[in-house]
Design a protein around this motif. Structure first.
Motif, short mmCIF file in Angstrom:
data_model
loop_
_atom_site.label_atom_id
_atom_site.label_comp_id
_atom_site.label_asym_id
_atom_site.label_seq_id
_atom_site.Cartn_x
_atom_site.Cartn_y
_atom_site.Cartn_z
N GLY A 201 56.93 53.31 176.28
CA GLY A 201 56.92 54.62 176.90
C GLY A 201 57.94 55.56 176.27
N SER A 202 58.90 55.01 175.54
CA SER A 202 59.91 55.85 174.90
C SER A 202 59.39 56.46 173.60
CB SER A 202 61.17 55.02 174.60
OG SER A 202 60.87 53.98 173.67
N LEU A 203 58.23 56.03 173.13
CA LEU A 203 57.67 56.54 171.89
C LEU A 203 56.97 57.87 172.12
CD1 LEU A 203 56.14 53.23 170.45
CD2 LEU A 203 58.34 54.27 169.89
N SER A 204 56.93 58.70 171.12
CA SER A 204 56.26 60.00 171.23
C SER A 204 54.75 59.80 171.36
CB SER A 204 56.56 60.85 169.99
OG SER A 204 55.96 60.27 168.84
N LYS A 205 54.07 60.82 171.88
CA LYS A 205 52.62 60.74 172.04
C LYS A 205 51.93 60.57 170.69
CE LYS A 205 49.97 62.39 174.91
NZ LYS A 205 49.00 63.20 175.69
N GLU A 206 52.48 61.16 169.65
CA GLU A 206 51.87 61.06 168.33
C GLU A 206 51.93 59.62 167.82
OE1 GLU A 206 52.83 65.07 169.35
OE2 GLU A 206 54.18 63.33 169.19
N VAL A 207 53.07 58.96 168.02
CA VAL A 207 53.19 57.56 167.60
C VAL A 207 52.30 56.67 168.46
CG1 VAL A 207 54.77 55.59 167.42
CG2 VAL A 207 55.50 57.86 166.65
N GLN A 208 52.24 56.94 169.76
CA GLN A 208 51.39 56.15 170.64
C GLN A 208 49.91 56.26 170.23
OE1 GLN A 208 52.08 56.58 174.87
NE2 GLN A 208 54.27 56.92 174.56
N LEU A 209 49.49 57.44 169.80
CA LEU A 209 48.11 57.58 169.34
C LEU A 209 47.87 56.79 168.06
CD1 LEU A 209 45.27 58.73 169.43
CD2 LEU A 209 46.13 60.81 168.33
N ILE A 210 48.81 56.85 167.14
CA ILE A 210 48.67 56.08 165.90
C ILE A 210 48.56 54.59 166.20
CG2 ILE A 210 49.89 55.35 163.80
CD1 ILE A 210 50.97 58.22 163.57
N LEU A 211 49.39 54.10 167.11
CA LEU A 211 49.32 52.68 167.48
C LEU A 211 47.98 52.36 168.12
CD1 LEU A 211 52.91 52.16 168.92
CD2 LEU A 211 52.01 51.23 166.78
N ALA A 212 47.49 53.22 168.99
CA ALA A 212 46.21 52.98 169.65
C ALA A 212 45.08 52.95 168.62
CB ALA A 212 45.94 54.06 170.69
N LEU A 213 45.14 53.82 167.63
CA LEU A 213 44.11 53.85 166.60
C LEU A 213 44.17 52.59 165.73
CD1 LEU A 213 44.39 57.59 165.48
CD2 LEU A 213 42.62 56.57 166.94
N LEU A 214 45.38 52.15 165.41
CA LEU A 214 45.52 50.93 164.62
C LEU A 214 44.99 49.70 165.36
CD1 LEU A 214 49.11 51.41 163.10
CD2 LEU A 214 46.95 51.43 161.84
N ASN A 215 45.08 49.73 166.69
CA ASN A 215 44.70 48.57 167.49
C ASN A 215 43.25 48.61 167.95
OD1 ASN A 215 47.31 47.62 167.30
ND2 ASN A 215 47.98 48.60 169.19
N SER A 216 42.57 49.73 167.76
CA SER A 216 41.22 49.89 168.31
C SER A 216 40.15 49.36 167.36
CB SER A 216 40.96 51.37 168.60
OG SER A 216 39.63 51.57 169.00
#
Length: 398
Positions: free
Chosen positions: A10-25
């Motif tokens: 939750g401490s990560l920025s929204k932009e980083v969270q989206l990148i992680l979600a895309l990498l994991n999807s």
């Protein structure tokens, strides 16, 4: 695999969270439908910059371009498309030069092992265009280093690094030298060690015995065996505070690939070279950020308090666009990194690091020039010369 949740994402920025979600999807359209909030209220310019910095855009762009939902602005896709095409051309250029250098070295009976670059793009990603590489890194035996340097110069490369050395300390303080071709602008890092000393590491012969050849690049292109590759990537990523997600994505694809590390062999290797905590940090990050399944035999590495602490430390860097190899750093980053870097060392490697300061430096010879036959005196004089430079402020000038 451990169930302990170590990282507060939750401490990560929204932009980083989206990148992680895309990498994991596995299905980006499905992700956009189920989690539309990921794609809203973003700084899309920052999203592009973070893709460049973390060097994951070659992997993400082909998937984003196939999305049916228009969750990502067209201008963002266009910018990523340009980066993707530029990288593809660069990787093809590096691939051709890698094969050429490998063939030239083989003709001279110089063994070499490629550490990263196009060979990992092909072997881990199945497509060299889906991984970035800034240069070619390869390792040779130290007794063939001079011959390899001579070859690179004959091929038109120019040596960039000029080490100031005393009593041969470059052999273990440094680990590579950089060459650049003035026409092609290709960078080559010629290694005689995997990483900087004085930490102990496998010798070239041991790495060579476990090395593999790539069917895509020919029998002259050798690269590290699975266990050695995991340890090399883990130590390299930890040394750079995992400030680029691409390094962690390499780990994920290695663990999920056709030739993953053998857990028993890997555990022995990590223990021998005192990298168990760093490996645990790597696995925690891969499991929690990139949803990587971890073999149960390796899961105990993740339970180490030190491994979990080190994993938490690197969250500081993920939202930032910072190159830890390029000073000056922002004061906050420099302060954090100066604390973090020694913390990744094992007790044994901390002792070796402390002891290395007692070995004479080139600065000692500048402070008190002595004839070469008397260079052995720099050992007892080292504390005196170092103290004198600190007191007088000369240290900053040397």
């Amino acid at each position: 695999m451990t169930n302990r949740n170590t990282l507060d994402q939750g401490s990560l920025s929204k932009e980083v969270q989206l990148i992680l979600a895309l990498l994991n999807s596995g299905n980006l359209d499905e992700t956009a439908q189920q989690q539309p909030e990921l794609f809203t209220d973003l700084n899309w310019d920052l999203f592009v910059e973070l893709n460049r910095h973390h060097r994951v855009y070659p992997y993400l762009y082909p998937r984003l371009s196939r999305m049916e939902m228009q969750a990502v602005p067209a201008e963002v896709l266009e910018r990523l498309k340009w980066e993707y095409r530029r990288n593809t051309v660069q990787m093809l250029q590096l691939s051709g030069e890698m094969s050429n250098i490998a063939s030239q070295l083989a003709e001279l009976n110089i063994r070499c092992i490629f550490l990263k670059g196009p060979v990992l793009g092909q072997e881990l990603y199945g497509d060299l265009s889906q991984r970035t590489s800034r240069d070619l890194d390869f390792l040779v035996p130290i007794d063939q280093l001079e011959d390899a340097e001579t070859l690179l110069i004959r091929l038109g490369y120019e040596k960039e690094d000029k080490f100031e050395s005393l009593l041969g300390d470059w052999k273990w303080r440094e680990h590579h030298t950089t060459f650049i071709h003035p026409v092609s602008r290709i960078n080559v890092e010629l290694h005689w060690r995997l990483g900087p000393g004085p930490a102990k590491e496998p010798g070239f012969d041991a790495l060579w015995r476990q090395s593999r050849t790539s069917p895509h690049f020919g029998q002259n292109v050798h690269y590290l065996g699975p266990e050695d590759l995991f340890m090399f990537l883990a130590v390299h990523g930890a040394r750079h505070a995992w400030s680029r997600l691409r390094w962690l994505h390499d780990i994920k694809l290695l663990l999920l690939g056709n030739q993953p590390p053998d857990p028993a062999l890997l555990l022995r290797l990590l223990e021998r070279y005192s990298h168990s905590a760093v490996a645990g940090q790597t696995l925690v990050l891969a499991a929690e950020l990139l949803e990587t399944p971890v073999d149960p035999a390796l899961a105990p590495l993740m339970d180490s308090p030190k491994a979990r602490r080190l994993a938490r430390e690197v969250l500081f860097y993920l939202p930032r666009i910072v190159n830890l190899n390029t000073p000056p750093l922002e004061p906050e980053v420099e302060q954090h990194f100066s604390r973090y870097l020694p913390s990744i060392l094992s007790p044994r490697n901390r002792v070796l690091r402390s002891a290395s300061f007692l070995y004479p430096y080139a600065a000692d010879a500048k402070t008190l020039p002595l004839p070469k036959p008397l260079h052995f005196l720099y050992f007892p004089l080292r504390p005196v010369l170092w103290s004198w430079r600190k007191v007088t402020g000369v240290e900053k000038e040397l």
